[in-house]
Design a protein around this motif. Structure first.
Motif, PDB file in Angstrom:
ATOM      1  N   GLN A   1       0.558  -1.424  -0.239  1.00  0.00           N
ATOM      2  CA  GLN A   1       0.167  -0.087  -0.098  1.00  0.00           C
ATOM      3  C   GLN A   1       0.907   1.131   0.039  1.00  0.00           C
TER       4      GLN A   1
ATOM      5  N   VAL B   1       1.754  -9.104  10.574  1.00  0.00           N
ATOM      6  CA  VAL B   1      -0.425  -8.856  10.057  1.00  0.00           C
ATOM      7  C   VAL B   1      -0.737  -7.648   8.832  1.00  0.00           C
TER       8      VAL B   1
ATOM      9  N   THR C   1      -1.976  -8.674   5.160  1.00  0.00           N
ATOM     10  CA  THR C   1      -3.327  -7.978   4.788  1.00  0.00           C
ATOM     11  C   THR C   1      -3.497  -6.843   3.488  1.00  0.00           C
TER      12      THR C   1
ATOM     13  N   PHE D   1      -2.116  -9.661   0.640  1.00  0.00           N
ATOM     14  CA  PHE D   1      -4.112 -10.795  -0.089  1.00  0.00           C
ATOM     15  C   PHE D   1      -4.422  -9.860  -0.316  1.00  0.00           C
ATOM     16  N   SER D   2      -5.221  -8.256  -0.122  1.00  0.00           N
ATOM     17  CA  SER D   2      -5.832  -7.908  -0.177  1.00  0.00           C
ATOM     18  C   SER D   2      -5.810  -7.415  -1.856  1.00  0.00           C
ATOM     19  N   LEU D   3      -4.563  -6.847  -1.956  1.00  0.00           N
ATOM     20  CA  LEU D   3      -4.107  -6.755  -3.548  1.00  0.00           C
ATOM     21  C   LEU D   3      -4.227  -7.595  -4.003  1.00  0.00           C
TER      22      LEU D   3
ATOM     23  N   ARG E   1      -6.340  -9.862  -4.551  1.00  0.00           N
ATOM     24  CA  ARG E   1      -7.839 -10.632  -3.834  1.00  0.00           C
ATOM     25  C   ARG E   1      -8.396 -11.578  -5.113  1.00  0.00           C
TER      26      ARG E   1
ATOM     27  N   LEU F   1      -6.273 -15.101  -5.493  1.00  0.00           N
ATOM     28  CA  LEU F   1      -5.993 -15.282  -4.131  1.00  0.00           C
ATOM     29  C   LEU F   1      -7.635 -16.349  -4.083  1.00  0.00           C
ATOM     30  N   LEU F   2      -8.357 -15.819  -4.277  1.00  0.00           N
ATOM     31  CA  LEU F   2      -9.733 -16.421  -3.898  1.00  0.00           C
ATOM     32  C   LEU F   2     -10.025 -17.567  -5.310  1.00  0.00           C
TER      33      LEU F   2
END
Lengths: 286, 286
Positions: B72, B223, B227, B230-232, B234, B237-238
């Motif tokens: 980020q 963490v 976070t 994983f979020s970037l 998504r 990863l899903l």
């Protein structure tokens, strides 16, 4: 006259026990196997005091019988030899599932004492040629006595485990043992094989990081052995698999929702559990 | 006059690059960080040729800018400094997700070349005090150029990667990179934390086997960083998480059905894939 301790099955586990137990109190250590190459190797390398292919010749005179076959082999052996054991004998096994074995041991006559055991030791190899007496050094010896197991037999196994080098003997129940093993070992193997089923497996070859190698290390497993271990521990394994699916699904939901704060909170909780788990304790200080 | 290579962020990755790149061609290596202790440590230990807390003072004169912040942080830096880069400059990043970074880099003016990179190196530690110049030895350097990236910039990064000790430079796309990372790294971390969410975690302390330790080793993760990663990432990863859930569910079904032959066949297929994966190849011979 010496007492007789018979070990049935001279693979990695039985062979290592046959080496480690030589000289234990006033027992002679007799190894039994159906494979001629195994018997030859065992005889030439001092695996046990002597070996034979004929279980029927040595079981009726045995004071103690250790069953070190594959899980289904133990079950079949108990059924086939139920009337061959000496009255008053102690029979025990070394298998990684316990409830199914204890259930199978109910075929034994009342005069024969059965105690389920699980020395938590091993390597990634199998066969007598990989056996070594030091394999049990520092490992737990799990023991599941029956309600009517004789105290002198429990005490004998405690001395035997110490003689092999086990660091302690932990008494537990078949149910608790199987739940523990389902979580700490079996589900890790299910995860490893499931990860290798991914269609991208070969595409990523050479790019696997250490986390990938750590997770999938055990995937190239002994199919016959693990089919039996999983099948004979089905209820406990399904329970832990369902909990894992639920915990993965919970991560899926928070990821899919795109809520970074919720994801961070969830990761923080899991990571804290791992850190707490790894706090130095008696078992981790050595 | 020397060219200027600015590294923004002197953590484990940026700090190690600032050490490894000293003496690279005719570049001076300038480190930027907002933390005074980090700057002090870097100055005292020769991390880069010199360091500063003021990005605005060095970015406009930089020929090459490497962004080694958290994901980020890279996105925010690109937006905040979009008009500060020198026309003709090369900007690149070292982050473990690529599509989101390349999308963020679209804020840059056309005169600035951006190339997404990912040196596949690291340790379980973080911070400049753990930085070391040898960290990149033998690792892959993944590179995602844009369609209009200048060939001389691609060639420069290839020489730079070799100078740091990387064994090769692999050109790929953001999509392929992110799918690879989702499978080889990110999902392993999701598995590790999900396993640690099991209510039996603490009950089994001291009885975890090597497979459990191997699978959960990475669960005590950073963490904030994960976070973001994983979020970037998504979508990729899903996708891999859904494939894993499907593969685990397939094992659940064959287990629940109690069909040993089907279970054995399935295990044999997965184990064979793992064995094939581990066949010695160019990447595994070293």
């Amino acid at each position: 006259m010496k007492k007789r301790l018979v070990i049935v099955g001279l693979g990695l586990m039985g062979g290592s026990m046959a080496i480690a137990l030589k000289g234990f109190e006033d027992f002679e250590i007799v190894g039994v196997d159906v494979s001629q190459p195994t018997l030859r190797y065992a005889a030439e390398h001092g695996v046990g005091d002597w070996v034979t292919e004929r279980a029927a010749d040595v079981i009726p005179q045995a004071d103690v019988v250790a069953l070190a076959l594959h899980p289904q082999g133990i079950i079949d052996f108990l059924t086939a030899n139920r009337d061959q054991f000496k009255p008053g004998a102690l029979v025990w096994d070394v298998c990684g599932v316990k409830s199914a074995i204890l259930e199978a041991a109910q075929v034994l006559p009342e005069t024969v004492d059965f105690i389920g055991c699980h020395p938590m030791a091993g390597t990634e190899f199998s066969g007598v040629e990989h056996a070594f007496g030091e394999m049990f050094q520092g490992s737990h010896f799990l023991m599941v006595p029956r309600p009517d197991s004789r105290p002198e037999h429990i005490a004998l196994l405690e001395r035997l485990a110490a003689y092999m080098g086990c660091k302690d003997v932990c008494r537990t129940t078949g149910e608790d043992h199987d739940a523990l093993i389902a979580y700490t070992s079996q589900i890790m193997h299910i995860i490893a094989v499931a990860v290798c089923d991914d269609p991208d497996l070969f595409a990523c070859r050479g790019f696997e990081g250490s986390s990938f190698r750590g997770c999938t290390r055990v995937a190239a497993l002994d199919v016959g052995l693990w089919t039996q271990l999983f099948s004979l521990n089905r209820p406990a394994l399904l329970a832990v698999l369902d909990r894992l699916l639920g915990n993965l699904q919970a991560y899926r939901e928070v990821l899919a929702a795109g809520d970074r704060a919720a994801l961070a909170e969830k990761l923080a909780r899991s990571a804290a559990r791992k850190r707490q788990m790894d706090l130095p304790g008696p078992d981790l200080l050595k």
